[in-house]
Scaffold this active site. Structure first.
Site, PDB file in Angstrom:
ATOM      1  N   SER A   1      60.853  43.871 -32.257  1.00  0.00           N
ATOM      2  CA  SER A   1      60.997  44.255 -30.847  1.00  0.00           C
ATOM      3  C   SER A   1      60.604  43.189 -29.842  1.00  0.00           C
ATOM      4  O   SER A   1      61.058  43.232 -28.696  1.00  0.00           O
ATOM      5  CB  SER A   1      60.196  45.529 -30.567  1.00  0.00           C
ATOM      6  OG  SER A   1      58.819  45.327 -30.834  1.00  0.00           O
TER       7      SER A   1
ATOM      8  N   GLU B   1      54.206  53.025 -36.542  1.00  0.00           N
ATOM      9  CA  GLU B   1      53.093  52.991 -35.601  1.00  0.00           C
ATOM     10  C   GLU B   1      51.887  52.319 -36.245  1.00  0.00           C
ATOM     11  O   GLU B   1      51.739  52.341 -37.476  1.00  0.00           O
ATOM     12  CB  GLU B   1      52.669  54.412 -35.211  1.00  0.00           C
ATOM     13  CG  GLU B   1      53.666  55.187 -34.385  1.00  0.00           C
ATOM     14  CD  GLU B   1      53.121  56.549 -33.980  1.00  0.00           C
ATOM     15  OE1 GLU B   1      52.983  56.782 -32.769  1.00  0.00           O
ATOM     16  OE2 GLU B   1      52.840  57.374 -34.877  1.00  0.00           O
TER      17      GLU B   1
ATOM     18  N   SER C   1      51.828  47.494 -20.232  1.00  0.00           N
ATOM     19  CA  SER C   1      50.834  46.555 -20.754  1.00  0.00           C
ATOM     20  C   SER C   1      51.383  45.151 -20.852  1.00  0.00           C
ATOM     21  O   SER C   1      50.634  44.211 -21.119  1.00  0.00           O
ATOM     22  CB  SER C   1      50.359  47.008 -22.145  1.00  0.00           C
ATOM     23  OG  SER C   1      51.422  46.947 -23.078  1.00  0.00           O
TER      24      SER C   1
ATOM     25  N   ASP D   1      50.002  58.722 -32.567  1.00  0.00           N
ATOM     26  CA  ASP D   1      50.264  59.912 -31.756  1.00  0.00           C
ATOM     27  C   ASP D   1      51.636  60.525 -32.031  1.00  0.00           C
ATOM     28  O   ASP D   1      51.779  61.751 -32.056  1.00  0.00           O
ATOM     29  CB  ASP D   1      50.127  59.586 -30.265  1.00  0.00           C
ATOM     30  CG  ASP D   1      50.953  58.389 -29.851  1.00  0.00           C
ATOM     31  OD1 ASP D   1      50.681  57.279 -30.335  1.00  0.00           O
ATOM     32  OD2 ASP D   1      51.880  58.549 -29.033  1.00  0.00           O
TER      33      ASP D   1
ATOM     34  N   GLY E   1      47.031  54.243 -33.687  1.00  0.00           N
ATOM     35  CA  GLY E   1      47.842  54.832 -32.618  1.00  0.00           C
ATOM     36  C   GLY E   1      48.949  55.695 -33.178  1.00  0.00           C
ATOM     37  O   GLY E   1      50.127  55.455 -32.924  1.00  0.00           O
TER      38      GLY E   1
ATOM     39  N   LYS F   1      62.727  45.165 -24.065  1.00  0.00           N
ATOM     40  CA  LYS F   1      62.529  45.935 -22.830  1.00  0.00           C
ATOM     41  C   LYS F   1      63.477  45.521 -21.704  1.00  0.00           C
ATOM     42  O   LYS F   1      63.780  46.330 -20.817  1.00  0.00           O
ATOM     43  CB  LYS F   1      61.080  45.794 -22.360  1.00  0.00           C
ATOM     44  CG  LYS F   1      60.050  46.489 -23.226  1.00  0.00           C
ATOM     45  CD  LYS F   1      60.072  47.992 -23.020  1.00  0.00           C
ATOM     46  CE  LYS F   1      58.868  48.656 -23.666  1.00  0.00           C
ATOM     47  NZ  LYS F   1      58.841  50.119 -23.408  1.00  0.00           N
TER      48      LYS F   1
END
Length: 325
Positions: free
Chosen positions: A308, A208, A82, A214, A212, A57
Site C-alpha cells: 500500500s 492487520e 497520520s 479492530d 490493532g 491514498k
C-alpha cells in the site's frame, strides 16, 4: 422482493479509474521467484509505494476532490490523517488549484508531516491518544467553510482506492486470492468490490497488526468493536475502530483477516528491501509479512498482494530493519 444497491459498485470503481487516469500513476506489478518458492504460491505484488505521494491514498483523495464543485474548491478542503492520506489530500488540492488544512497527530512520522507541508498544506496537530481527529477537522471545516475529505468513510474515496485492484486484475488476469492491508477499511473495501465483482469465487483477505485487530474483532462479533489506540510500528493501521461504511461493506465482502506482529512486519520490510529492491513502510508490508510468516490459511495457487505504500524516512527504515523503534 427488494434489493439494496451497494454503496460502491464495480462500475463506480471503473468510473473513478477514468477520472484519475493520467493524474495517478499506473503502478508496477513485481514478481519474485524467491518469494514464490518461500510461500509456495505465485505472488503478484501491486506496488503502490510507487504511487504519487508514496501510497494508494492519492487515488481516493484525488478522485473525491475532483468531484467537488468549483465553489467548494474555491473554499478549500480539510482532512485528518497520520500521514499518507494527509499527503494525498495535500497533493490533490495542489493539483486542483485549491488549499488544504490537514489534522495530523503530534507523533506522526516527521517525513510524512514534512511531505504534507511540502505539498502546501496547513497542518494542525493533536494528541492521537486523547483527541478526536474527525471532530477537530469537522470543527475547522465548519469554521472556515471547508469540505472534509475523509480517509475512508466516503463512497468516492473507496471507489478511488479500488482502482489499484482494478489495475492489478486487468494486468495479471484471474487470481485465486487478493491480500491487502486493513486500517480504516477503505482499500480493502474498494479492492474487494472489484475482485468479487470480476470473480465471485476469489478470496479477499485483509491483514492487520496484532495490536490493532479492530476489524478482525468486529467481523467476529458482527458489529464494530472499539479498542484502545494501537501501539504498533504500522502507524497507518493504528486505528481504534473500523469505519461504519467500510465495515458495512467488508463484513459482506471479506473472507478473513490475518494478523501479524511487529517483528514479522520488520522482517517483511527487510525482505522487500534485500530481495525485491523496494522500500516499503510498515503498514504497506503487512500483507507480505502475512505471507512470509504463514499467517494466511489455505494459501491458494495464484495470489495478488497490494503493497500500500512506501512513506518512511531513511533513519526510521534503518532502525526498523535492525529490529528497533
Amino acid at each position: 422482493m427488494t434489493t439494496t444497491t451497494p454503496p460502491v459498485t464495480l462500475d463506480d470503481v471503473r468510473d473513478a479509474a477514468a477520472r484519475i487516469k493520467g493524474v495517478a500513476h499506473r503502478t508496477p506489478v513485481l514478481r519474485s521467484r524467491t518469494l514464490d518458492a518461500l510461500v509456495g504460491a505465485e505472488v503478484l505484488l501491486k506496488c503502490e509505494n510507487f504511487q504519487r505521494a508514496g501510497a494508494f491514498k492519492f487515488r481516493g483523495a484525488y478522485h473525491t476532490a475532483s468531484r467537488l464543485t468549483p465553489e467548494q474548491l474555491a473554499r478549500g478542503v480539510a482532512a485528518y490523517s497520520s500521514g499518507n492520506h494527509a499527503q494525498a489530500v495535500a497533493l490533490a488540492a495542489r493539483e486542483l488549484g485549491t488549499t488544504a488544512v490537514i489534522v495530523m497527530p503530534e507523533d506522526a512520522p516527521a517525513s510524512k508531516r514534512d511531505a504534507t507541508a511540502g505539498y502546501g498544506a496547513e497542518i494542525v496537530t493533536y494528541d492521537r491518544y486523547t483527541g478526536d481527529r474527525a471532530a477537530i477537522a469537522e470543527a475547522l471545516a465548519a469554521e472556515r467553510g471547508l469540505t472534509v475529505i475523509p480517509p475512508y468513510e466516503h463512497p468516492h474515496v473507496i471507489a478511488g482506492q479500488g482502482t489499484a485492484a482494478l489495475e492489478l486484475l486487468e494486468e495479471v488476469g484471474e487470481l485465486d486470492a487478493l491480500i491487502t492491508p486493513v486500517g480504516g477499511g477503505g482499500l480493502v473495501a474498494g479492492s474487494a468490490t472489484v475482485a468479487k465483482g470480476l470473480n465471485p469465487g476469489i478470496r479477499v483477505i485483509g491483514v492487520e497488526p496484532e495490536a490493532g485487530d479492530d476489524t478482525k474483532r468486529s467481523l467476529e462479533a458482527g458489529w464494530r468493536i472499539s479498542i484502545p489506540v494501537p501501539r504498533t510500528i504500522a502507524d497507518g493501521q493504528a486505528l481504534p475502530t473500523p469505519g461504519e461504511l467500510t465495515f458495512s461493506m467488508n463484513r459482506r465482502l471479506l473472507d478473513g483477516i490475518a494478523l501479524v506482529g511487529d517483528d514479522e512486519i520488520r522482517a517483511a520490510m527487510r525482505f522487500a528491501f534485500e530481495r525485491l529492491k523496494i522500500v516499503v513502510e510498515p503498514s504497506g508490508a503487512t500483507p507480505l509479512a502475512a505471507l512470509l510468516s504463514g499467517r494466511v490459511e489455505r494459501l491458494p495457487r495464484r495470489v495478488g498482494v497490494i503493497i500500500s505504500g512506501g512513506n518512511i524516512d531513511a533513519d526510521r527504515f534503518a532502525r526498523l530493519c535492525a529490529g528497533g523503534d
